[in-house]
Design a protein around this motif. Structure first.
Motif, PDB file in Angstrom:
ATOM      1  N   ASP A   1      24.239  -1.483   0.571  1.00  0.00           N
ATOM      2  CA  ASP A   1      24.929  -2.482  -0.232  1.00  0.00           C
ATOM      3  C   ASP A   1      23.907  -3.150  -1.151  1.00  0.00           C
ATOM      4  O   ASP A   1      22.819  -3.545  -0.721  1.00  0.00           O
ATOM      5  CB  ASP A   1      25.568  -3.539   0.679  1.00  0.00           C
ATOM      6  CG  ASP A   1      26.465  -4.481  -0.098  1.00  0.00           C
ATOM      7  OD1 ASP A   1      27.584  -4.082  -0.426  1.00  0.00           O
ATOM      8  OD2 ASP A   1      26.014  -5.608  -0.402  1.00  0.00           O
TER       9      ASP A   1
ATOM     10  N   ARG B   1      30.127  -1.061  -3.162  1.00  0.00           N
ATOM     11  CA  ARG B   1      28.784  -1.221  -2.577  1.00  0.00           C
ATOM     12  C   ARG B   1      27.930  -2.220  -3.357  1.00  0.00           C
ATOM     13  O   ARG B   1      26.748  -2.370  -3.093  1.00  0.00           O
ATOM     14  CB  ARG B   1      28.075   0.135  -2.521  1.00  0.00           C
ATOM     15  CG  ARG B   1      28.785   1.140  -1.624  1.00  0.00           C
ATOM     16  CD  ARG B   1      27.885   2.278  -1.259  1.00  0.00           C
ATOM     17  NE  ARG B   1      28.634   3.397  -0.746  1.00  0.00           N
ATOM     18  CZ  ARG B   1      28.109   4.507  -0.257  1.00  0.00           C
ATOM     19  NH1 ARG B   1      26.795   4.627  -0.222  1.00  0.00           N
ATOM     20  NH2 ARG B   1      28.871   5.479   0.198  1.00  0.00           N
ATOM     21  N   HIS B   2      28.547  -2.881  -4.322  1.00  0.00           N
ATOM     22  CA  HIS B   2      27.844  -3.893  -5.126  1.00  0.00           C
ATOM     23  C   HIS B   2      26.552  -3.331  -5.739  1.00  0.00           C
ATOM     24  O   HIS B   2      25.487  -3.960  -5.684  1.00  0.00           O
ATOM     25  CB  HIS B   2      27.540  -5.133  -4.280  1.00  0.00           C
ATOM     26  CG  HIS B   2      28.748  -5.693  -3.596  1.00  0.00           C
ATOM     27  ND1 HIS B   2      29.035  -5.450  -2.266  1.00  0.00           N
ATOM     28  CD2 HIS B   2      29.773  -6.450  -4.078  1.00  0.00           C
ATOM     29  CE1 HIS B   2      30.168  -6.050  -1.946  1.00  0.00           C
ATOM     30  NE2 HIS B   2      30.648  -6.658  -3.020  1.00  0.00           N
TER      31      HIS B   2
END
Length: 270
Positions: free
Chosen positions: A130, A176-177
């Protein structure tokens, strides 16, 4: 931004070309038998070196001038310093013409370089954490190409899934930013140790010693629409030397050379 061009051992005559670059004229402008062509080192200049002997038998002296960026090859052709170039896709050319007011045209498609995603930290896209940092090219046609590949892999979703000039602002889903860094395409192999993932044009990947077939975590398929073209002014279409170059590049011998040397990292488009 200043962009540095380098001289490759592939072109012995390029040293003389650099000395006269500020004059605004091709050194061989008065030589009716010489055809100057700008190219990036791998695979374009290598392919051009392969066809030099065949062209020489037809009375054409091919002078290859090697660049490590995507701007000067178009600029110098548009200014008449170099006859044609060989390094780019049609979407990139369209963006360049729009941004610079040039009128260069595609003359002949030669090969496809499947665009890939590379990492030195992770062995699979599923391992990306992330907030992973992803480096992509900073100009529209290649940033769009990179984002389309990531969307196809399921990492992001785009507002228009077919937009070839997408930018990070067009991302509508990013579970997942992922954090995007937009950098000049030629620098991307050099930042692999600093990011989680980098989307790299195959010519730069090969030049950096990467093997797209082995090292890419995801890569475009053989149906990629991003063909690399011979490009020049409209008048170049009728130039007998350019016509002989195109014919020489589209032979079974060149097809076999590309398939043997690049093992799927470069695919003939003829």
């Amino acid at each position: 931004m200043n962009r540095r061009l380098f001289v490759s051992a592939l072109s012995v005559s390029a040293l003389s070309a650099l000395a006269l670059a500020g004059c605004g004229k091709s050194r061989t402008a008065g030589d009716p038998d010489t055809l100057t062509i700008a190219a990036t080192a791998v695979p374009h200049a290598e392919i051009l070196e392969f066809v030099k002997p065949a062209l020489a038998k037809q009375g054409v002296k091919l002078e290859v001038r090697v660049f490590n960026d995507y701007v000067q090859p178009n600029t110098q052709v548009a200014e008449g310093r170099i006859a044609v170039n060989y390094f780019q896709t049609e979407p990139y050319l369209a963006e360049f013409n729009k941004a610079h007011g040039t009128r260069l045209v595609t003359i002949a498609g030669i090969h496809v370089e499947p665009f890939g995603a590379y990492s030195r930290r992770w062995k699979a896209l599923g391992q990306l954490p992330d907030g992973a940092v992803v480096a992509i090219p900073n100009e529209p046609s290649n940033s769009g190409r990179a984002l389309l590949l990531l969307a196809k892999a399921g990492l992001i979703a785009l507002r228009d899934p077919k937009c070839v000039s997408a930018t990070p602002k067009d991302i509508v889903t990013n579970p997942r930013h992922l954090k995007f860094r937009e950098l000049e395409a030629a620098t991307l192999p050099r930042v692999l140790d600093q990011v989680d993932l980098a989307l790299i044009n195959t010519n730069y990947a090969l030049d950096a010693g990467l093997d797209p077939a082995r090292d890419a975590l995801t890569i475009e398929g053989k149906d990629s629409p991003y063909v690399n073209f011979i490009v020049g002014p409209e008048s170049a279409r009728k130039d007998p030397k350019v016509q002989k170059l195109v014919a020489a590049l589209r032979t079974p011998a060149v097809k076999a050379f590309i398939e043997r040397k690049y093992a799927g990292a470069v695919i003939p488009a003829f």
